[in-house]
Design a protein around this motif. Structure first.
Motif, PDB file in Angstrom:
ATOM      1  N   ARG A 124       0.828  -1.198   0.000  1.00 41.71           N
ATOM      2  CA  ARG A 124       0.000   0.000   0.000  1.00 41.71           C
ATOM      3  C   ARG A 124       0.873   1.263   0.000  1.00 41.71           C
ATOM      4  O   ARG A 124       0.578   2.237  -0.674  1.00 41.71           O
ATOM      5  N   LEU A 125       1.982   1.191   0.751  1.00 39.49           N
ATOM      6  CA  LEU A 125       2.892   2.344   0.793  1.00 39.49           C
ATOM      7  C   LEU A 125       3.430   2.648  -0.597  1.00 39.49           C
ATOM      8  O   LEU A 125       3.551   3.791  -0.990  1.00 39.49           O
ATOM      9  N   HIS A 126       3.731   1.594  -1.338  1.00 33.60           N
ATOM     10  CA  HIS A 126       4.239   1.823  -2.694  1.00 33.60           C
ATOM     11  C   HIS A 126       3.171   2.451  -3.576  1.00 33.60           C
ATOM     12  O   HIS A 126       3.455   3.272  -4.426  1.00 33.60           O
ATOM     13  N   GLU A 127       1.926   2.062  -3.334  1.00 34.44           N
ATOM     14  CA  GLU A 127       0.833   2.660  -4.098  1.00 34.44           C
ATOM     15  C   GLU A 127       0.715   4.143  -3.757  1.00 34.44           C
ATOM     16  O   GLU A 127       0.485   4.979  -4.608  1.00 34.44           O
ATOM     17  N   ASP A 128       0.886   4.477  -2.447  1.00 34.38           N
ATOM     18  CA  ASP A 128       0.808   5.877  -2.020  1.00 34.38           C
ATOM     19  C   ASP A 128       1.817   6.722  -2.766  1.00 34.38           C
ATOM     20  O   ASP A 128       1.546   7.863  -3.127  1.00 34.38           O
ATOM     21  N   ALA A 129       2.992   6.156  -2.974  1.00 32.33           N
ATOM     22  CA  ALA A 129       4.052   6.920  -3.645  1.00 32.33           C
ATOM     23  C   ALA A 129       3.620   7.324  -5.050  1.00 32.33           C
ATOM     24  O   ALA A 129       3.997   8.396  -5.542  1.00 32.33           O
ATOM     25  N   LYS A 130       2.802   6.477  -5.667  1.00 30.30           N
ATOM     26  CA  LYS A 130       2.385   6.784  -7.049  1.00 30.30           C
ATOM     27  C   LYS A 130       1.385   7.945  -7.094  1.00 30.30           C
ATOM     28  O   LYS A 130       1.099   8.481  -8.152  1.00 30.30           O
ATOM     29  N   LEU A 131       0.828   8.296  -5.924  1.00 27.46           N
ATOM     30  CA  LEU A 131      -0.129   9.399  -5.886  1.00 27.46           C
ATOM     31  C   LEU A 131       0.553  10.745  -6.157  1.00 27.46           C
ATOM     32  O   LEU A 131      -0.076  11.703  -6.549  1.00 27.46           O
ATOM     33  N   VAL A 132       1.842  10.788  -5.894  1.00 28.91           N
ATOM     34  CA  VAL A 132       2.584  12.025  -6.107  1.00 28.91           C
ATOM     35  C   VAL A 132       3.547  11.795  -7.263  1.00 28.91           C
ATOM     36  O   VAL A 132       4.491  11.045  -7.143  1.00 28.91           O
ATOM     37  N   ALA A 133       3.266  12.442  -8.373  1.00 28.71           N
ATOM     38  CA  ALA A 133       4.123  12.212  -9.535  1.00 28.71           C
ATOM     39  C   ALA A 133       5.510  12.777  -9.277  1.00 28.71           C
ATOM     40  O   ALA A 133       5.639  13.854  -8.698  1.00 28.71           O
ATOM     41  N   PRO A 134       6.560  12.041  -9.689  1.00 26.69           N
ATOM     42  CA  PRO A 134       7.907  12.589  -9.512  1.00 26.69           C
ATOM     43  C   PRO A 134       8.043  13.900 -10.284  1.00 26.69           C
ATOM     44  O   PRO A 134       7.608  13.999 -11.420  1.00 26.69           O
ATOM     45  N   GLN A 135       8.623  14.887  -9.639  1.00 25.86           N
ATOM     46  CA  GLN A 135       8.873  16.179 -10.283  1.00 25.86           C
ATOM     47  C   GLN A 135       7.617  16.679 -10.981  1.00 25.86           C
ATOM     48  O   GLN A 135       7.661  17.093 -12.143  1.00 25.86           O
ATOM     49  N   ALA A 136       6.461  16.591 -10.271  1.00 28.50           N
ATOM     50  CA  ALA A 136       5.195  16.947 -10.898  1.00 28.50           C
ATOM     51  C   ALA A 136       5.241  18.334 -11.527  1.00 28.50           C
ATOM     52  O   ALA A 136       4.749  18.558 -12.610  1.00 28.50           O
ATOM     53  N   GLU A 137       5.847  19.259 -10.814  1.00 29.79           N
ATOM     54  CA  GLU A 137       5.941  20.613 -11.347  1.00 29.79           C
ATOM     55  C   GLU A 137       7.372  21.101 -11.190  1.00 29.79           C
ATOM     56  O   GLU A 137       8.038  20.749 -10.232  1.00 29.79           O
ATOM     57  N   PRO A 138       7.821  21.939 -12.129  1.00 26.27           N
ATOM     58  CA  PRO A 138       9.172  22.483 -11.955  1.00 26.27           C
ATOM     59  C   PRO A 138       9.227  23.238 -10.627  1.00 26.27           C
ATOM     60  O   PRO A 138       8.268  23.883 -10.240  1.00 26.27           O
ATOM     61  N   TRP A 139      10.358  23.118  -9.954  1.00 27.64           N
ATOM     62  CA  TRP A 139      10.443  23.725  -8.619  1.00 27.64           C
ATOM     63  C   TRP A 139      11.696  24.557  -8.519  1.00 27.64           C
ATOM     64  O   TRP A 139      12.790  24.092  -8.795  1.00 27.64           O
ATOM     65  N   LYS A 140      11.486  25.822  -8.139  1.00 22.48           N
ATOM     66  CA  LYS A 140      12.639  26.713  -7.989  1.00 22.48           C
ATOM     67  C   LYS A 140      13.137  26.603  -6.551  1.00 22.48           C
ATOM     68  O   LYS A 140      12.412  26.899  -5.611  1.00 22.48           O
ATOM     69  N   PHE A 141      14.383  26.126  -6.416  1.00 23.00           N
ATOM     70  CA  PHE A 141      14.935  25.968  -5.064  1.00 23.00           C
ATOM     71  C   PHE A 141      15.016  27.312  -4.345  1.00 23.00           C
ATOM     72  O   PHE A 141      15.353  28.318  -4.951  1.00 23.00           O
ATOM     73  N   GLN A 142      14.718  27.264  -3.062  1.00 23.60           N
ATOM     74  CA  GLN A 142      14.937  28.446  -2.233  1.00 23.60           C
ATOM     75  C   GLN A 142      16.032  28.066  -1.234  1.00 23.60           C
ATOM     76  O   GLN A 142      15.806  27.233  -0.351  1.00 23.60           O
ATOM     77  N   ILE A 143      17.200  28.645  -1.416  1.00 21.01           N
ATOM     78  CA  ILE A 143      18.345  28.230  -0.592  1.00 21.01           C
ATOM     79  C   ILE A 143      18.196  28.704   0.847  1.00 21.01           C
ATOM     80  O   ILE A 143      17.775  29.830   1.106  1.00 21.01           O
ATOM     81  N   SER A 144      18.523  27.817   1.796  1.00 23.35           N
ATOM     82  CA  SER A 144      18.565  28.191   3.211  1.00 23.35           C
ATOM     83  C   SER A 144      20.005  28.571   3.529  1.00 23.35           C
ATOM     84  O   SER A 144      20.854  27.708   3.749  1.00 23.35           O
TER      85      SER A 144
END
Ligand SMILES: [Zn+2]
Ligand SMILES: [Zn+2]
Length: 332
Positions: free
Chosen positions: A11-31
């Motif tokens: 089931r955990l593996h199925e949960d992972a599929k709910l969130v597409a890898p790199q669904a949207e481009p993401w601009k890093f915000q550096i800490s």
């Protein structure tokens, strides 16, 4: 009980599929705070290497090595196998030891560690995974600590069940006193003990302390980077985690990572008693022997072999008794 936990793993593996890898481009915000802290500690640690081969007292090196092993155990047997996965139970004295060992690692609180790790398992290598390995080796190794968390990590992190960790008095004590405990256990004690007991200089003791910190951090980080990049996948070829012997050696037994992602509740984090380099398992076994650890969860060999046959890459496991032979998987 085993079929239930096997279903839970699927089931955990199925949960992972709910969130597409790199669904949207993401601009890093550096800490920048973290960049300065981790940057300084790494430079100080490299400087500490010079003292190791020059003027450091042998007792400082021996003492620091013991602390390094203890700090890795605090992460692997404590934050990981006990608090993230509940793969065994520990009595109060053992939990206190593990909390102190984990504090030695300087990796903030075991509560935060376990929360991030539960997210990592539930949403492996997607935007909701704190150290999403699809963003590359550096990001999954240490880059994720140098940027502000992805919004999906924050959103899913708020929804994840952490009630058992919030109820735990040892973890609550560490959370409430984190600055004091980490200062004393991770930085002050390792620096002052060599100074007072065998006359080490502050300069040498401090930089070797920094070296111990960065070694522990980088060893543990290899699980998220190298063991999601290099190696074989005998149990599930459809996920990124791999079996990696170098990581096993560096982390006292956590490099059987393809196995671990398929069977995360196994206290050995390795298949078929794959114990040769698994000091963490030996540590837990010792405390089980004296009655401080109990309810050690494992997976039967048959289930492991069946799973390898169904979804493995055919590379065979680490153990002779469960290896792929021409015409199928041989169960010993
Ligand atoms: Zn992983
Ligand atoms: Zn895990």
């Amino acid at each position: 009980m085993v079929p239930d936990v096997l279903r839970e793993a699927e089931r955990l593996h199925e949960d992972a599929k709910l969130v597409a890898p790199q669904a949207e481009p993401w601009k890093f915000q550096i800490s920048y705070t973290n960049v300065v802290i981790f940057g300084y500690l790494h430079l100080a640690g490299i400087y500490g290497l010079l003292f190791c081969v020059s003027k450091a007292h042998w007792a400082t090196l021996f003492f620091s090595f013991i602390l390094l092993v203890a700090s890795v155990i605090g992460v692997t047997a404590g934050a990981h196998r006990l608090w993230s996965h509940r793969s065994y139970k520990a009595n109060l004295p053992l939990q206190i030891i593990l909390m102190l060992f984990h504090s030695l690692s300087g990796q903030y609180t075991a509560f935060n560690w376990a929360r991030d790790h539960r997210l990592h398992h539930k949403y492996s290598d997607t935007d909701a995974d704190p150290h999403n390995a699809t963003r590359g080796f550096f990001y999954s190794h240490i880059g994720w600590l140098l940027v502000v968390k992805h919004p999906e990590v924050k959103r899913r992190g708020e929804a994840i069940d952490l009630s058992d960790l919030l109820r735990n008095p040892v973890l609550t004590f560490q959370r409430k006193n984190v600055v004091l405990i980490l200062s004393l256990v991770c930085y002050i004690m390792p620096t002052t003990v060599p100074m007072f007991f065998w006359g080490e200089t502050f300069h040498t003791a401090w930089h070797i302390m920094a070296l111990r910190f960065v070694l522990c951090l980088n060893f543990v980080s290899l699980i998220n980077s190298a063991a999601h990049t290099f190696g074989t996948k005998p149990y599930d070829k459809n996920i990124m985690p791999t079996q990696n012997m170098s990581v096993t050696l560096a982390t006292l037994g956590e490099g059987f990572h393809n196995y671990h992602h398929v069977f995360p509740f196994d206290y050995r984090a390795a298949e078929l008693g794959n114990n040769t380099f698994n000091l963490t398992t030996k540590f837990i076994d010792f405390f089980a022997l004296i009655g401080w650890a109990s309810d050690l969860k494992t997976v039967g060999q048959e289930s492991i072999v069946r799973r390898a046959e169904r979804t493995g890459d055919g590379s065979g496991s680490w153990k002779e008794e469960c290896k792929v032979v021409p015409g199928g998987l041989k169960s010993g």
